[in-house]
Design an enzyme around this catalytic site. Sequence first.
Site, PDB file in Angstrom:
ATOM      1  N   HIS A 123       0.848  -1.200   0.000  1.00 35.20           N
ATOM      2  CA  HIS A 123       0.000   0.000   0.000  1.00 35.20           C
ATOM      3  C   HIS A 123       0.882   1.248   0.000  1.00 35.20           C
ATOM      4  CE1 HIS A 123      -3.550  -2.444   0.805  1.00 35.20           C
ATOM      5  NE2 HIS A 123      -2.881  -3.023   1.795  1.00 35.20           N
ATOM      6  N   THR A 187      15.349  -7.704   7.306  1.00 41.32           N
ATOM      7  CA  THR A 187      15.223  -6.430   6.600  1.00 41.32           C
ATOM      8  C   THR A 187      16.517  -6.039   5.893  1.00 41.32           C
ATOM      9  OG1 THR A 187      15.835  -5.185   8.587  1.00 41.32           O
ATOM     10  CG2 THR A 187      13.487  -5.604   8.235  1.00 41.32           C
TER      11      THR A 187
END
Length: 209
Positions: A123, A187
């Site tokens: 998003h 990450t």
Amino acid sequence: MGWNLELKNWVAQNLYLPFKVLRYLETKAYHLHCRSITSIHKDAKFVYRGRVYNIRKQRDAIKVGANSVICGELLTFAHGGSIEIGEWCFVGEGSKIWSSEQVKIGNRVLISHNVNIHDTNSHPLHAQARHEHFVEIVQQGHPPKADNIISSPIIIEDDVWVGFNSIILRGVKVGAGSIIGAGSIITKDVPANSLFLQNKIVKYLDENS
């Protein structure tokens, strides 16, 4: 007691077998559907609850190599994405691999259950744009364009083992032979032949580890 036993036997003989046959036929039909919308080697297979959502509707957007077993979910978005899984890989039940850019997985990679691998934010970062994106998905389906959504490729090299409940996020490379401990969040790049546990590299592996 005897009547209960007879009833159980009747149920087992008259209900369970048709249920197994129905489950087999449903699974077989879904496997044929998966093969029609993706590029899956004839010796690879989806087991019960394995799912494919090829929203792009491009068959080569999802590729699965020989002898790989998919129990989890593979998804490419309408605006882009590709998933390539090598030979002799395993994707566990409840695991999700979502791509709007590229997820490339090597050979002999074991991905346990409830693992999430996402090469995209899914998003927009801005609240109003995020709401508009959600409304469009609900009303019209996933949009064919998503210029304001950040994504970057994920590469998982050969012989990696990813423990259950782990998360691998966009833009990282997991080096060959590494082990990602259960519940880890990735990450940043993980070097080859390393043990990643509790969000840090614990040690480097060798043939005697």
